[in-house]
Design an enzyme around this catalytic site. Structure first.
Site, short mmCIF file in Angstrom:
data_model
loop_
_atom_site.label_atom_id
_atom_site.label_comp_id
_atom_site.label_asym_id
_atom_site.label_seq_id
_atom_site.Cartn_x
_atom_site.Cartn_y
_atom_site.Cartn_z
N CYS A 133 0.83 -1.21 0.00
CA CYS A 133 0.00 0.00 0.00
C CYS A 133 0.86 1.26 0.00
O CYS A 133 2.01 1.24 0.45
CB CYS A 133 -0.88 0.07 1.26
SG CYS A 133 -1.65 -1.47 1.75
N ASP A 134 0.27 2.33 -0.49
CA ASP A 134 0.90 3.64 -0.36
C ASP A 134 -0.19 4.70 -0.42
O ASP A 134 -1.22 4.50 -1.08
CB ASP A 134 1.93 3.90 -1.45
CG ASP A 134 2.88 5.03 -1.07
OD1 ASP A 134 3.83 4.76 -0.32
OD2 ASP A 134 2.65 6.17 -1.50
#
Length: 212
Positions: free
Chosen positions: A82-83
């Protein structure tokens, strides 16, 4: 075991290891709404290796890079990368590296509407899928005194845009359009559906392998 809310992790097959490629305590907490049977392995992916690009493309590329970096180290596991970034007028706000940078970000967001993009990537080693979820956030004006007081705490420095929506910054929110959990860093409902697809793919692959 089944995931919560009726979404199954893996049917009857032996569960493959599920890895969250993020050290974020907020993402860990949110994934726990689905299942507690996962491990955390923070990615060492070099974010500077991603060429400059529009915010939504950037956040998806970063999520894929983090996911695939950990997936390569854990073959056979299902990995979630994720980011999250904040976008204002085309500018990308990541995590602030100093008090001055945090103050500048908060001044820019004060009284304005910005967007939060979270990229999510799920890979089982043979199949990789990703998506970006976006949310629009409007802030009330924030006084200089309040910005300075907030920047003096630890809260802004591990969060994109220098604020935590689940923390003190909740007091600044005028309105939100989209998934609240996207702002926290993990759009839970879309993520768990993608994880479920990965386990379905693995189950089908194992079944076909047994028939050969």
């Amino acid at each position: 075991p089944a995931g919560r809310g009726g979404l199954r992790l893996h049917g009857e097959m032996k569960m493959k290891e599920l890895i969250l490629a993020s050290a974020s305590p907020r993402r860990r907490e949110l994934l726990s709404l689905y299942t507690t049977e996962f491990t955390v392995c923070a990615s060492d992916f070099d974010e500077d290796s991603v060429a400059p690009c529009p915010p939504m493309q950037l956040v998806e590329a970063l999520a894929r890079g983090k996911c695939l970096s950990v997936s390569a180290q854990h073959p056979g596991a299902v990995v979630i990368g994720c980011d999250t970034v904040v976008e204002l007028d085309g500018r990308v706000f990541g995590k602030p590296h100093s008090t001055d940078e945090a103050v500048q970000m908060l001044r820019a967001l004060s009284g304005r509407v910005h967007r939060v993009h979270t990229g999510v990537c799920v890979s089982d080693g043979s199949r990789t899928e990703s998506f970006v979820d976006s949310c629009q956030v409007a802030f009330f004006p924030i006084s200089e005194e309040e910005i300075a007081r907030y920047a003096a705490t630890e809260e802004p420095y591990d969060k994109a845009g220098a604020y935590g929506i689940q923390g003190h910054a909740a007091l600044w929110v005028d309105r939100i359009e989209g998934d609240y959990y996207t702002i926290m860093g993990l759009p839970v409902s879309r993520t768990v559906r993608l994880v479920a697809v990965s386990y379905t793919h693995l189950r089908a692959h194992e079944t076909s392998a047994h028939l050969v």
